[in-house]
Enzyme design. Structure first.
Site, PDB file in Angstrom:
ATOM      1  N   SER A 161       0.857  -1.180   0.000  1.00  0.00           N
ATOM      2  CA  SER A 161       0.000   0.000   0.000  1.00  0.00           C
ATOM      3  C   SER A 161       0.897   1.234   0.000  1.00  0.00           C
ATOM      4  CB  SER A 161      -0.962  -0.038   1.191  1.00  0.00           C
ATOM      5  OG  SER A 161      -1.879   1.031   1.152  1.00  0.00           O
ATOM      6  N   HIS A 188      -2.405  -1.295  -3.274  1.00  0.00           N
ATOM      7  CA  HIS A 188      -3.505  -0.341  -3.109  1.00  0.00           C
ATOM      8  C   HIS A 188      -3.129   0.957  -3.819  1.00  0.00           C
ATOM      9  CE1 HIS A 188      -4.496  -2.476   0.963  1.00  0.00           C
ATOM     10  NE2 HIS A 188      -4.882  -3.179  -0.076  1.00  0.00           N
ATOM     11  N   ASP A 282      -4.424  -4.975   5.916  1.00  0.00           N
ATOM     12  CA  ASP A 282      -4.876  -5.872   4.854  1.00  0.00           C
ATOM     13  C   ASP A 282      -3.794  -6.901   4.543  1.00  0.00           C
ATOM     14  OD1 ASP A 282      -6.495  -6.909   2.843  1.00  0.00           O
ATOM     15  OD2 ASP A 282      -5.717  -5.528   1.332  1.00  0.00           O
TER      16      ASP A 282
END
Length: 340
Positions: A161, A188, A282
């Site tokens: 991310s 992400h 995540d």
């Protein structure tokens, strides 16, 4: 946690006002200055010594990589770049400046609700940077020597991310010329930026990097990034499956969790999972489940992370077999797959 000092730079007074108001909801963030001019930004950074910059790279008098280099000369700081839609050249410049402090690239929203989403994403990441600073100040260990093991690795799943593009660049660059594995990546990132990211990573690493297509076979020596707006799974035979109908997982679509869990159908010795820099958690549960099932699992170490959230969540859960820098991870994977 100590407060995070922030400087905001954008040509538009309206944009600065909106971002300042949105970040005002986070008590840990203190906006210590703002400007619409590149040269003034350099002087402001030198005077105020901020921890974080939120900046449009197209400023008056000085912009682009020249701006980032001048800022880095006076103070190394974490930089969030705001990019107008469809400005692909500026986006590439921002990705390439990861070594100068750019840790995230966000498009300027083209709808009213998008500004609230941007403010939340920026605020949470900036607060995490403050926590990470406290962690580093308390002292963190140096990364261990790169381990050397042999496995019949065919596939590697990577989650990332905030700070991920730079970490991916370092990892892929360390793989070397002979890559005996196929790599599936969930990064992400805002919709539309994944193609620019893939092209930049391909140019930097010399590898076959592209956005994944549904039903594509993940061949050895290829790297495929999940497109926005759906989950990506990796089947046992190497087929990439794009699920456009699944609900977000951990608030994300694509989700690292979904990619990692899809590896549970593979023989453990043939697949590995890597958690890189990022905000949130995540992928942490998936990495833990893979480790329990005897898969090779790796998390990026704290010292090399732009944002330690995702690796920290995985490590604290007990999901990481090894904790390494991106370059170490690349060399490790090359050796583990029989190349080097």
């Amino acid at each position: 946690m100590s407060g995070v000092r922030l400087v905001l730079a954008d040509r538009s007074a309206t944009v600065r006002s909106v971002v300042r108001r949105l970040l005002g909801a986070f008590n840990a963030i203190e906006v210590v200055g703002e400007t619409d001019d590149g040269q003034a930004l350099v002087e402001l950074v030198q005077r105020t010594r901020p921890d974080v910059l939120v900046v449009d790279l197209d400023l008056e008098s000085l912009g682009g990589r020249d701006l980032i280099e001048r800022v880095a000369e006076v103070r190394r700081t974490s930089i969030f770049a705001l990019i107008p839609p469809l400005h692909n050249d500026t986006t590439r410049i921002a990705f390439a400046a990861h070594d100068l402090g750019v840790i995230a690239v966000h498009p300027k929203p083209d709808r009213p609700g998008g500004w609230a989403d941007l403010g939340k994403a920026l605020g949470n990441a900036i607060v995490e940077i403050g926590r990470q600073s406290d962690f580093r100040d308390s002292g963190s260990s140096q990364p261990a020597a790169t381990p050397a093991i042999r496995r019949a690795l065919r596939h590697v799943a990577i989650g990332a991310s905030t700070g991920g593009p730079g970490a991916l660049c370092g990892l892929l660059g360390a793989l070397g010329g002979r890559v005996g594995i196929g790599i599936a990546v969930v990064q992400h990132i805002a919709a539309g930026f994944e193609t620019v990211l893939a092209d930049w990573l391909a140019a930097e690493s010399g590898l076959d990097v592209a956005v994944a297509r549904d039903g594509e076979r993940l061949a050895r020596g290829t790297v495929r990034l999940a497109p926005a707006g759906g989950h990506m799974l990796l089947e046992r035979d190497g087929t990439l499956v794009l699920d456009r109908d699944g609900a977000p997982v951990n608030g994300h679509s694509p989700s690292v969790e979904t990619l990692f869990r899809s590896l549970l159908g593979h023989p453990p010795g043939t697949a590995a999972a890597v958690q890189l820099s990022g905000m949130g958690s995540d992928g942490a549960v998936g990495l833990y489940e893979l480790r329990r099932a005897n898969f090779l699992t790796i998390a990026q170490d704290a010292a090399s992370c732009a944002v330690y959230g995702m690796p920290r969540a995985a490590i604290e859960m007990g999901g990481a077999t090894f904790t390494l820098t991106p370059a170490q991870i690349g060399r490790f994977l090359t050796h583990a797959s029989g190349g080097g």
